[in-house]
Design an enzyme around this catalytic site. Structure first.
Site, short mmCIF file in Angstrom:
data_model
loop_
_atom_site.label_atom_id
_atom_site.label_comp_id
_atom_site.label_asym_id
_atom_site.label_seq_id
_atom_site.Cartn_x
_atom_site.Cartn_y
_atom_site.Cartn_z
N HIS A 163 38.97 10.60 -49.43
CA HIS A 163 39.26 11.57 -48.38
C HIS A 163 40.15 11.01 -47.28
O HIS A 163 40.20 11.53 -46.17
CB HIS A 163 37.97 12.17 -47.83
CG HIS A 163 37.54 13.34 -48.66
ND1 HIS A 163 37.83 13.42 -49.99
CD2 HIS A 163 36.89 14.47 -48.36
CE1 HIS A 163 37.38 14.56 -50.47
NE2 HIS A 163 36.79 15.22 -49.50
N ASP B 192 31.43 15.40 -39.28
CA ASP B 192 31.30 16.86 -39.41
C ASP B 192 31.14 17.28 -40.87
O ASP B 192 30.65 18.37 -41.15
CB ASP B 192 32.56 17.56 -38.89
CG ASP B 192 32.70 17.40 -37.39
OD1 ASP B 192 31.72 16.97 -36.75
OD2 ASP B 192 33.80 17.70 -36.87
N GLU C 102 30.32 19.51 -29.23
CA GLU C 102 31.72 19.40 -29.64
C GLU C 102 32.50 20.52 -28.95
O GLU C 102 31.99 21.16 -28.03
CB GLU C 102 31.87 19.50 -31.17
CG GLU C 102 31.46 18.25 -31.91
CD GLU C 102 32.06 18.14 -33.31
OE1 GLU C 102 32.93 18.96 -33.66
OE2 GLU C 102 31.65 17.22 -34.05
P1 FAD Z 1 38.17 6.71 -48.60
O1 FAD Z 1 39.12 7.65 -48.00
O2 FAD Z 1 38.12 6.64 -50.06
O3 FAD Z 1 38.41 5.24 -47.99
C1 FAD Z 1 38.75 5.05 -46.63
C2 FAD Z 1 39.15 3.59 -46.40
O4 FAD Z 1 38.00 2.75 -46.50
C3 FAD Z 1 40.14 3.04 -47.42
O5 FAD Z 1 40.94 2.07 -46.81
C4 FAD Z 1 39.25 2.41 -48.46
O6 FAD Z 1 39.90 1.37 -49.15
C5 FAD Z 1 38.11 1.88 -47.60
N1 FAD Z 1 36.81 1.94 -48.28
C6 FAD Z 1 36.28 2.95 -49.00
N2 FAD Z 1 35.06 2.62 -49.40
C7 FAD Z 1 34.81 1.37 -48.93
C8 FAD Z 1 33.72 0.48 -49.01
N3 FAD Z 1 32.60 0.80 -49.67
N4 FAD Z 1 33.83 -0.72 -48.40
C9 FAD Z 1 34.94 -1.07 -47.72
N5 FAD Z 1 36.01 -0.27 -47.62
C10 FAD Z 1 35.94 0.95 -48.21
N6 FAD Z 1 35.65 11.28 -39.97
C11 FAD Z 1 34.86 11.24 -38.89
O7 FAD Z 1 34.65 10.19 -38.31
N7 FAD Z 1 34.28 12.38 -38.41
C12 FAD Z 1 34.42 13.58 -39.02
O8 FAD Z 1 33.87 14.57 -38.57
C13 FAD Z 1 35.22 13.64 -40.19
N8 FAD Z 1 35.38 14.81 -40.86
C14 FAD Z 1 36.15 14.83 -41.98
C15 FAD Z 1 36.29 16.05 -42.67
C16 FAD Z 1 37.07 16.10 -43.81
C17 FAD Z 1 37.21 17.41 -44.55
C18 FAD Z 1 37.73 14.94 -44.27
C19 FAD Z 1 38.59 14.98 -45.48
C20 FAD Z 1 37.61 13.74 -43.59
C21 FAD Z 1 36.81 13.68 -42.44
N9 FAD Z 1 36.64 12.50 -41.73
C22 FAD Z 1 35.84 12.46 -40.63
C23 FAD Z 1 37.42 11.29 -42.07
C24 FAD Z 1 36.66 10.35 -42.95
O9 FAD Z 1 35.76 9.58 -42.17
C25 FAD Z 1 37.70 9.43 -43.59
O10 FAD Z 1 38.53 10.23 -44.36
C26 FAD Z 1 37.15 8.33 -44.42
O11 FAD Z 1 38.28 7.79 -45.06
C27 FAD Z 1 36.05 8.66 -45.39
O12 FAD Z 1 36.46 9.08 -46.61
P2 FAD Z 1 35.97 8.42 -48.01
O13 FAD Z 1 34.53 8.10 -48.01
O14 FAD Z 1 36.49 9.36 -49.02
O15 FAD Z 1 36.73 7.03 -48.00
#
Ligand code: FAD
Length: 522
Positions: free
Chosen positions: A100, A163, A274
């Site tokens: 994401h 969120d 918020e």
């Molecule tokens: P990824 O996007 O897959 O990874 C994010 C980063 O972390 C990359 O650099 C990856 O290499 C690294 N990573 C992934 N897993 C690990 C691990 N286990 N150990 C070390 N590094 C790792 N954020 C907020 O703070 N508040 C919100 O309310 C919020 N709402 C969101 C709503 C939506 C619809 C979306 C799409 C995103 C939202 N986000 C929010 C953002 C979210 O926190 C980030 O997108 C974050 O990247 C989490 O996504 P993911 O778990 O898919 O991680």
């Protein structure tokens, strides 16, 4: 005996043929990856195009392979193997949570993507530990929704949220993890007791305040630079059954933000605070309050925004069924201090789970209309309180006038709830605002328009000397990253040198480059 040796012979031939076949029938497997074919989990080459996508849907880097780890030792073997190949190999490793990210942060060009969700291990709830406090011991690849559902079985829930819950534990802890509870509990990175991490050298380390504390601080908000989070111990509290969910409108930005700030500073207050900006005048009432009931239906139906930009303050109060009456009184007391437009109080009551998982309901709707997998040129900024009015005047009053492309969140956070030893970067002031411009670009041309708008906003901040910080930051040069970290850059780069000296991990953040020295002098 003869029979036994015949079978042994046959077994050896079959084994040899299968080894040879693996290599010969897979001529595309680059030789540096071949040792990884023998892991417990699965190394897929077919899934590489899928791992080149993310929620942002703007950047695509094609990896060489995708690892579905069956255990932490698969992650260890993979990182160790890449580490042993040394600085000359271009192979890198990108942990991917739920993908994401917005600008390829979980991608790698020609490296190995580790699908953290495959790791398994689930969530275990531990009732009495850490000074009597319960915690959840969750896999780094676990989705927060699954952590919540498991905890609710024990009448417990994590304290601090995002969120949207279809994000992974390791993914949000690598950023910060913020939502309307952060004013009270701090971000998610302030609510973990211990992490299990595979460093860039392929070592497994447990870390906490007491043990390997440097790694513990580095990894929280560390953008995946110091290790792959394989497990996390997450702080829990008793879960309420229900939530009173309230929205009120303001036309005056100053009253809106003053009320928000008063609420986050008050001792007796709401449980979630918020807010968002409504710049889109059409279908206004129906859009933002579709599942809410007006307190005064007649006056609410007559409400006319008069073409003005409106600001919506959103709050919740948690309660259990038997406390409904006292919750009512508390809500009335808190509301009596606010200066919203009187006819615009809307509310509903939902279960705690339904409230926390609210964005998923929108996801389902958007998916059904083909509007989820579109480009998302999001821009998330932390704006210091002293400049939020200047920012709002220009951005909402001029740059975005009539052309907002999605929700715009705006709410205050308090620095004192953030642990300043972590890698997360926030403004210097005690109160700062998250401004999240959550644009979608479904039509051709709209992506370029939205990116142009984002650039205008960033240029305005630079020109006016607004000392904002990007959340979920996106920079392409090390000079920009140095600017982002400011006087904390030296420490950040120093920690990188300790835990991932070859710059193997999370290359999609574009901070360090493999083969280029990652010391503070680079
Ligand atoms: P990824 O996007 O897959 O990874 C994010 C980063 O972390 C990359 O650099 C990856 O290499 C690294 N990573 C992934 N897993 C690990 C691990 N286990 N150990 C070390 N590094 C790792 N954020 C907020 O703070 N508040 C919100 O309310 C919020 N709402 C969101 C709503 C939506 C619809 C979306 C799409 C995103 C939202 N986000 C929010 C953002 C979210 O926190 C980030 O997108 C974050 O990247 C989490 O996504 P993911 O778990 O898919 O991680």
């Amino acid at each position: 005996m003869a029979m036994h040796s015949y079978f042994l012979h046959l077994f050896l031939i079959v084994a040899l043929v299968s080894v040879v076949t693996t290599h010969v029938s897979n001529p595309v497997v680059p030789s540096p990856l071949r040792p990884l074919l023998h892991l417990q989990g699965n190394l897929s080459f077919d899934d590489a195009p899928l791992a080149a996508k993310d929620f942002g849907n703007i950047y695509q880097l094609l990896p060489a392979a995708v690892l579905y780890p069956a255990s932490v030792s698969d992650v260890v073997s993979t990182v160790q193997h890449v580490f042993q190949l040394g600085p000359r190999s271009k192979l890198t490793v990108a942990a991917r949570g739920h993908g994401h990210s917005l600008q390829g942060q979980a991608q790698t060009d020609g490296g190995i993507v580790v699908r953290m969700e495959a790791l398994g291990g689930g969530t275990r709830v531990v009732h009495q530990h850490h000074g009597g406090q319960p915690y959840a011991d969750a896999s780094g690849g676990e989705l927060w929704i699954n952590v919540l559902v498991e905890c609710l079985k024990h009448g417990l829930a994590p304290k601090s949220w995002t969120d949207y819950l279809h994000l992974t534990v390791g993914g949000t802890l690598s950023n910060a993890g913020i939502s309307g509870q952060a004013f009270r509990h701090g971000p998610q990175i302030s609510n973990v007791y211990q992490l299990e991490i595979v460093t860039g050298k392929g070592e497994v380390m447990n870390c906490s305040e007491e043990e390997n504390s440097e790694l513990f601080h580095a990894a929280r908000g560390g953008l995946g630079q110091f290790g792959i989070i394989t497990r996390a111990q997450i702080a829990l509290e008793p879960a309420p059954e229900m939530v009173r969910w309230i929205r009120v409108l303001y036309s005056d930005f100053t009253s809106f933000t003053e009320d928000q700030e008063m609420l986050i500073s008050a001792k007796e207050t709401f449980d979630y605070i918020e807010g968002f900006v409504i710049t889109n005048r059409t279908g206004l009432i129906n859009n933002w309050r579709s599942s809410f009931n007006p307190r005064d239906p007649v006056r609410a139906s007559q409400f006319d925004s008069d073409g003005k930009i409106l600001f919506c303050l959103e709050m919740t109060k948690n309660f259990n069924q038997h406390e409904a009456e006292s919750m009512d009184q508390q809500v009335e007391q808190h509301l009596s201090k606010l200066r919203y437009l009187p006819s615009t109080l809307f509310q509903s009551e939902v279960s705690y789970l339904e409230f926390l998982d609210r964005v998923h309901a929108s996801e389902v709707k958007l998916r059904s209309k083909g509007l989820w997998d579109v480009p998302h040129p999001w821009l998330n900024l932390f704006i210091p309180r002293a400049r939020i009015k200047d920012f709002a005047r220009e951005v909402f009053g001029k740059i975005l006038r009539d052309s907002s492309r999605g929700p715009i969140l705006l709410y205050p956070l308090n620095r004192s709830k953030w642990d300043n030893r972590t890698s997360a970067v926030i403004p210097d002031e005690e109160i700062f605002y998250l401004v999240a411009l959550l644009s979608s670009a479904p039509s051709p041309g709209s992506l370029e328009e939205a990116l142009k708008q984002n650039r205008k906003i960033l240029d305005f901040c630079n020109k006016e000397g607004i000392k904002m910080k990007q959340y979920l930051p996106y920079y392409t040069t090390q000079e920009e990253w140095r600017g982002h970290y400011g006087d904390r850059w030296e420490m950040f780069a120093h920690r990188k040198g300790i835990y991932d000296p070859l710059s193997i991990l999370a290359p999609g953040q574009r901070i360090f480059h493999k083969g280029v020295q990652s010391s503070s002098s680079s």
